[in-house]
Design a protein around this motif. Structure first.
Motif, short mmCIF file in Angstrom:
data_model
loop_
_atom_site.label_atom_id
_atom_site.label_comp_id
_atom_site.label_asym_id
_atom_site.label_seq_id
_atom_site.Cartn_x
_atom_site.Cartn_y
_atom_site.Cartn_z
N GLN A 129 0.83 -1.20 0.00
CA GLN A 129 0.00 0.00 0.00
C GLN A 129 0.87 1.26 0.00
N GLY A 130 1.89 1.23 0.84
CA GLY A 130 2.81 2.37 0.89
C GLY A 130 3.55 2.55 -0.42
N LEU A 131 3.98 1.44 -1.02
CA LEU A 131 4.67 1.50 -2.31
C LEU A 131 3.75 2.09 -3.36
N TYR A 132 2.51 1.61 -3.38
CA TYR A 132 1.53 2.09 -4.36
C TYR A 132 1.36 3.61 -4.26
N CYS A 133 1.17 4.10 -3.04
CA CYS A 133 0.95 5.53 -2.85
C CYS A 133 2.17 6.34 -3.30
N GLN A 134 3.36 5.89 -2.90
CA GLN A 134 4.56 6.63 -3.29
C GLN A 134 4.79 6.57 -4.80
N SER A 176 -5.31 13.04 2.05
CA SER A 176 -6.73 13.37 2.11
C SER A 176 -7.57 12.52 1.16
N LEU A 177 -6.91 11.67 0.36
CA LEU A 177 -7.61 10.87 -0.64
C LEU A 177 -7.53 9.38 -0.32
N SER A 178 -8.42 8.60 -0.88
CA SER A 178 -8.40 7.15 -0.71
C SER A 178 -7.62 6.54 -1.86
N SER A 179 -6.54 5.85 -1.53
CA SER A 179 -5.73 5.23 -2.57
C SER A 179 -6.43 4.01 -3.16
#
Length: 217
Positions: free
Chosen positions: A148-153, A193-196
């Motif tokens: 999840q963290g990888l996806y967001c970055q 502030s957004l939903s990944s």
């Protein structure tokens, strides 16, 4: 692991970025895993590997190197599947959950390797034009990251790069400071502030960047 929506989003963004660099990128068949070799070596430097001197681990930079490695890994997966997103997504999401990797006729147990050894093995595989998603997953865990963290970055970096290009980065007219703060800071704030999980996460992110850039520049 990634959801189907997240996997498709990342593959789409990577294909778009590759096409921005060279519209004929598939036929060009760049050696994307060569870049993994270099990024892996840089990651080792940020972790610290020299036994003859004291070194500090720069975790933030180490995480950024993993994001860069993932860019080129995705490009390789797309390339070996001739740019077909469906086949690439299948290859990505159905990677075998391996605990041991055979390299140079020797079995390597992933769980028994330290971080530097995992990076070294990743580099060896990349030189041989191979990848291992289970090994990359172990690297994420060692660097206090999850998918999840990888996806967001990953998405954040791609969207910001596209935004910069669309707003005069190449021409030198883009303003990196918005209201006295760097665009990277605004990016992190907006992402929070957004939903990944949203299917249009990258579009929401781009829209919010544009709104804030327009209002603060």
């Amino acid at each position: 692991m990634l959801s189907r929506i997240q996997a498709e989003t990342m593959l789409t963004l990577q294909a778009q970025m590759n096409a921005k660099i060279n519209p004929d990128w598939i036929n060009a068949a760049y050696p994307y895993l060569r870049a993994v070799v270099v990024e892996g070596a840089e990651a080792m430097e940020h972790r610290g590997w020299k036994w003859w001197k004291k070194q500090q681990c720069d975790l933030e930079q180490l995480q950024m190197e993993l994001v860069d490695i993932w860019h080129f890994t995705l490009s390789h997966i797309l390339l070996v599947n001739a740019g077909d997103h469906l086949l690439a997504m299948h290859a990505l999401l159905n990677s075998a959950v391996a605990t041991t990797i055979t390299f140079d006729e020797k079995p390597w147990v992933i769980a028994e390797l330290d971080l530097v050894s995992k990076l070294e093995l990743s580099i060896g595989l990349a030189v041989s034009r191979r990848i291992s998603i289970p090994l990359f997953n172990a690297l994420l865990a060692d660097c206090n990251m999850d998918w999840q963290g990888l996806y967001c970055q990953y998405v954040g970096k791609n969207v910001l790069n596209f935004f910069r290009q669309d707003h005069g980065y190449k021409e030198g007219t883009y303003r990196k400071l918005w209201g006295g703060r760097e665009d990277n800071e605004h990016l992190v704030e907006i992402m929070g502030s957004l939903s990944s999980e949203a299917g249009d996460f990258q579009h929401q992110l781009y829209t919010q960047l544009k709104l804030r850039y327009t209002s603060l520049s």
